[in-house]
Design a protein around this motif. Structure first.
Motif, PDB file in Angstrom:
ATOM      1  N   GLY A 179      61.993  -0.396  33.377  1.00 26.00           N
ATOM      2  CA  GLY A 179      61.135  -1.266  33.382  1.00 26.00           C
ATOM      3  C   GLY A 179      60.550  -1.476  32.080  1.00 26.00           C
ATOM      4  N   PHE A 180      60.084  -0.550  31.438  1.00 29.52           N
ATOM      5  CA  PHE A 180      59.313  -0.700  30.156  1.00 29.52           C
ATOM      6  C   PHE A 180      60.582  -0.975  29.144  1.00 29.52           C
ATOM      7  CE2 PHE A 180      56.088   1.986  31.950  1.00 29.52           C
ATOM      8  CZ  PHE A 180      55.042   1.433  31.568  1.00 29.52           C
ATOM      9  N   TYR A 181      61.738  -0.888  29.335  1.00 34.00           N
ATOM     10  CA  TYR A 181      62.789  -1.237  28.329  1.00 34.00           C
ATOM     11  C   TYR A 181      62.656  -2.772  28.456  1.00 34.00           C
ATOM     12  CZ  TYR A 181      67.367  -2.746  26.837  1.00 34.00           C
ATOM     13  OH  TYR A 181      68.573  -3.406  26.383  1.00 34.00           O
ATOM     14  N   SER A 224      59.991  -4.581  26.837  1.00 36.45           N
ATOM     15  CA  SER A 224      60.168  -4.363  25.428  1.00 36.45           C
ATOM     16  C   SER A 224      61.000  -5.692  24.978  1.00 36.45           C
ATOM     17  CB  SER A 224      60.851  -3.362  24.844  1.00 36.45           C
ATOM     18  OG  SER A 224      62.122  -3.178  25.176  1.00 36.45           O
ATOM     19  N   ASN A 225      61.780  -6.052  25.804  1.00 31.80           N
ATOM     20  CA  ASN A 225      62.905  -7.163  25.239  1.00 31.80           C
ATOM     21  C   ASN A 225      62.032  -8.386  25.146  1.00 31.80           C
ATOM     22  OD1 ASN A 225      64.733  -5.631  25.072  1.00 31.80           O
ATOM     23  ND2 ASN A 225      65.615  -6.181  27.002  1.00 31.80           N
ATOM     24  N   ARG A 226      60.733  -8.392  25.781  1.00 32.71           N
ATOM     25  CA  ARG A 226      59.953  -9.572  25.701  1.00 32.71           C
ATOM     26  C   ARG A 226      59.023  -9.521  24.641  1.00 32.71           C
ATOM     27  NH1 ARG A 226      58.616 -10.663  32.003  1.00 32.71           N
ATOM     28  NH2 ARG A 226      60.906 -10.455  32.805  1.00 32.71           N
ATOM     29  N   LEU A 227      58.768  -8.606  23.752  1.00 28.80           N
ATOM     30  CA  LEU A 227      57.768  -8.491  22.962  1.00 28.80           C
ATOM     31  C   LEU A 227      58.390  -8.402  21.488  1.00 28.80           C
ATOM     32  CD1 LEU A 227      55.875  -5.441  24.459  1.00 28.80           C
ATOM     33  CD2 LEU A 227      55.279  -7.589  24.571  1.00 28.80           C
ATOM     34  N   ASP A 228      57.377  -8.650  20.548  1.00 30.29           N
ATOM     35  CA  ASP A 228      58.053  -8.713  19.020  1.00 30.29           C
ATOM     36  C   ASP A 228      58.180  -7.117  18.746  1.00 30.29           C
ATOM     37  OD1 ASP A 228      57.259 -11.258  19.223  1.00 30.29           O
ATOM     38  OD2 ASP A 228      55.151 -10.900  18.525  1.00 30.29           O
ATOM     39  N   LYS A 229      59.073  -6.920  17.608  1.00 25.42           N
ATOM     40  CA  LYS A 229      59.395  -5.667  17.294  1.00 25.42           C
ATOM     41  C   LYS A 229      58.307  -4.891  16.932  1.00 25.42           C
ATOM     42  CE  LYS A 229      64.028  -5.742  15.356  1.00 25.42           C
ATOM     43  NZ  LYS A 229      64.908  -5.437  14.338  1.00 25.42           N
ATOM     44  N   GLY A 230      57.189  -5.502  16.219  1.00 27.74           N
ATOM     45  CA  GLY A 230      55.983  -4.603  15.760  1.00 27.74           C
ATOM     46  C   GLY A 230      55.338  -3.989  17.157  1.00 27.74           C
ATOM     47  N   LYS A 231      55.469  -4.772  18.259  1.00 30.67           N
ATOM     48  CA  LYS A 231      54.672  -4.296  19.336  1.00 30.67           C
ATOM     49  C   LYS A 231      55.472  -3.219  20.489  1.00 30.67           C
ATOM     50  CE  LYS A 231      51.915  -8.338  19.529  1.00 30.67           C
ATOM     51  NZ  LYS A 231      51.717  -9.793  20.300  1.00 30.67           N
ATOM     52  N   LYS A 232      56.630  -2.906  19.917  1.00 25.48           N
ATOM     53  CA  LYS A 232      57.567  -2.026  20.826  1.00 25.48           C
ATOM     54  C   LYS A 232      57.047  -0.583  21.077  1.00 25.48           C
ATOM     55  CE  LYS A 232      61.807  -4.790  20.726  1.00 25.48           C
ATOM     56  NZ  LYS A 232      62.838  -5.189  20.912  1.00 25.48           N
ATOM     57  N   ILE A 233      56.250  -0.322  20.055  1.00 25.40           N
ATOM     58  CA  ILE A 233      55.779   1.160  20.153  1.00 25.40           C
ATOM     59  C   ILE A 233      54.750   1.381  21.363  1.00 25.40           C
ATOM     60  CG2 ILE A 233      53.762   0.648  18.421  1.00 25.40           C
ATOM     61  CD1 ILE A 233      55.649   4.123  18.650  1.00 25.40           C
ATOM     62  N   ALA A 234      54.071   0.069  21.805  1.00 21.07           N
ATOM     63  CA  ALA A 234      53.160  -0.306  22.821  1.00 21.07           C
ATOM     64  C   ALA A 234      53.961   0.342  23.992  1.00 21.07           C
ATOM     65  CB  ALA A 234      52.722  -1.377  22.939  1.00 21.07           C
ATOM     66  N   LEU A 258      54.336   4.012  24.399  1.00 18.29           N
ATOM     67  CA  LEU A 258      53.090   4.521  24.763  1.00 18.29           C
ATOM     68  C   LEU A 258      52.681   4.260  26.323  1.00 18.29           C
ATOM     69  CD1 LEU A 258      50.914   3.781  21.647  1.00 18.29           C
ATOM     70  CD2 LEU A 258      51.916   6.168  22.314  1.00 18.29           C
ATOM     71  N   GLY A 259      53.120   3.079  26.440  1.00 18.97           N
ATOM     72  CA  GLY A 259      53.011   2.417  27.963  1.00 18.97           C
ATOM     73  C   GLY A 259      54.066   3.608  28.927  1.00 18.97           C
ATOM     74  N   TYR A 260      55.167   4.027  28.529  1.00 19.70           N
ATOM     75  CA  TYR A 260      56.027   4.761  29.312  1.00 19.70           C
ATOM     76  C   TYR A 260      55.405   6.195  29.674  1.00 19.70           C
ATOM     77  CZ  TYR A 260      59.754   7.809  30.997  1.00 19.70           C
ATOM     78  OH  TYR A 260      60.301   8.897  31.577  1.00 19.70           O
ATOM     79  N   ALA A 261      54.930   6.754  28.318  1.00 19.60           N
ATOM     80  CA  ALA A 261      54.286   7.954  28.341  1.00 19.60           C
ATOM     81  C   ALA A 261      53.067   7.763  29.105  1.00 19.60           C
ATOM     82  CB  ALA A 261      53.923   8.182  26.722  1.00 19.60           C
ATOM     83  N   VAL A 262      52.237   6.777  29.093  1.00 27.21           N
ATOM     84  CA  VAL A 262      51.240   7.228  30.072  1.00 27.21           C
ATOM     85  C   VAL A 262      51.647   6.999  31.442  1.00 27.21           C
ATOM     86  CG1 VAL A 262      49.074   5.732  30.884  1.00 27.21           C
ATOM     87  CG2 VAL A 262      49.333   6.148  28.326  1.00 27.21           C
ATOM     88  N   PHE A 263      52.371   6.278  31.693  1.00 29.77           N
ATOM     89  CA  PHE A 263      52.865   6.065  33.004  1.00 29.77           C
ATOM     90  C   PHE A 263      53.611   7.407  33.721  1.00 29.77           C
ATOM     91  CE2 PHE A 263      56.879   5.438  35.684  1.00 29.77           C
ATOM     92  CZ  PHE A 263      56.521   4.928  36.515  1.00 29.77           C
ATOM     93  N   ILE A 264      54.645   7.868  32.913  1.00 25.12           N
ATOM     94  CA  ILE A 264      55.049   9.061  33.473  1.00 25.12           C
ATOM     95  C   ILE A 264      54.024  10.196  33.540  1.00 25.12           C
ATOM     96  CG2 ILE A 264      55.878  10.084  31.156  1.00 25.12           C
ATOM     97  CD1 ILE A 264      57.676   9.728  34.728  1.00 25.12           C
ATOM     98  N   SER A 265      53.208  10.188  32.650  1.00 21.83           N
ATOM     99  CA  SER A 265      52.131  11.411  32.369  1.00 21.83           C
ATOM    100  C   SER A 265      51.330  11.345  34.053  1.00 21.83           C
ATOM    101  CB  SER A 265      51.035  11.111  31.420  1.00 21.83           C
ATOM    102  OG  SER A 265      51.821  11.415  30.154  1.00 21.83           O
TER     103      SER A 265
END
Lengths: 243, 71
Positions: free
Chosen positions: A158-160, A163-173, A176-183
């Motif tokens: 889902g996060f992948y 990421s396809n809808r976001l600009d390259k610079g925002k992919k780190i978000a 981080l989103g997946y990291a928060v979700f899985i935590s």
């Protein structure tokens, strides 16, 4: 895409990587399994459930040979099946994976899948040797383990997609989103209900070897499938036309 | 006079048939190694298969080593 070639290379790559996994288990995990089953036997004798007789050891040797012999075969079956999932995801995601060589692309995907559907679930529900694990809770433990893998895997997917809808610079978000979700999932999911009563040095040693062997599988799968794809190019075909 | 030329065409679309076959193999293999408790052999062997546990014993060591919950 050439369907037969695609299926064949995916299954062969998974099978070969699985055989490597099974062989690695025989070498580095099996001694811990033998030690754990030895403790199990001692517990059976001391509880009176079994008698320490020559007949017991004949029966024991017979099924232990069957179990050990199954390592490589089970590795081939499991490797082929996980390889099939890997092949599907690789085929869909190959163009968006970084790198200009299919081995590099496959290794990157193998790393992502190792982390999301193996290692993070392992941290929550680590592998255990025999003697740890109550038969009464095996269904619950199986549901918890599979659920965590599914949530982590589909979460990563889902996060992948996001990421396809976001600009390259925002992919780190997205990472981080997946990291928060899985935590959050990690904390929210129930613990393994079984108490670990086996010696901790045995359990820790077993878990370390288990992680190494599974990691060898994922590396082998990435290299073999990537090399097969590079060589056989199932997504390319030669066409003849008249001018 | 006509000329024949060959070009390499890249077809990215993943065949649905292949995805279905691979997904079935994934599910079957995962069940067999990780979760079978006599279910597969019970199709031909009957209830006895749940006591014999041939597949469970065959995959027992891999089941533990790969991280699947076991007894």
């Amino acid at each position: 895409m050439k369907t037969a070639r695609f299926i064949a290379l995916v299954l062969l790559a998974g099978c070969f990587a699985g055989i490597i996994h099974g062989t690695a288990n025989l070498v580095i995990v099996e001694p811990y399994l033998d030690e754990a089953i030895g403790i199990e036997n001692q517990n059976l004798f001391s509880s009176g459930e079994k008698q320490d007789t020559p007949e017991f050891w004949v029966e024991y040797s017979s099924y232990r040979d069957w179990q050990k012999g199954g390592q490589v075969l089970a590795g081939a079956i499991l490797g082929t099946s996980v390889g099939a999932l890997f092949g599907i995801i690789f085929a869909f995601s190959r163009r968006s994976l970084p790198g200009n060589h299919n081995v590099k692309k496959a290794l990157i995907l193998a790393g992502i899948m190792w982390l999301t559907i193996y290692f993070i679930p392992f941290l929550k529900y680590p592998a255990n040797p025999p003697t740890v694990g109550d038969p009464e809770t095996v269904v619950l433990r199986s549901i918890l383990y599979l659920s965590f893998i599914a949530i982590s895997g589909f979460g990563a997917l889902g996060f992948y997609k996001l990421s396809n809808r976001l600009d390259k610079g925002k992919k780190i978000a997205v990472i981080l989103g997946y990291a928060v979700f899985i935590s959050i999932i990690f904390v929210a999911m129930p613990q393994n209900p079984d108490e670990v009563t086996a010696p901790m040095d045995l359990v820790i040693g077993f878990r370390a070897m288990s992680v190494i062997a599974v990691s060898i599988y994922w590396i082998a799968l990435g290299i073999i499938l990537g090399a097969f794809w590079q060589k056989l190019q199932p997504d390319k075909s030669l066409q003849t036309y008249t001018s | 006079m006509s000329n024949f030329e060959e070009i390499i065409v890249s077809k990215q679309a993943v065949p649905t048939f292949a995805v279905v076959i691979l997904a079935l193999i994934f599910g079957f293999g995962l069940f067999l190694v990780g979760y079978d408790q006599g279910h597969l052999f019970s199709i031909i062997q009957g209830a006895e298969a749940f006591d014999d546990l041939f597949i469970h014993e065959l995959t027992h060591d891999m089941r533990h080593a790969a991280g699947f919950p076991c007894h």
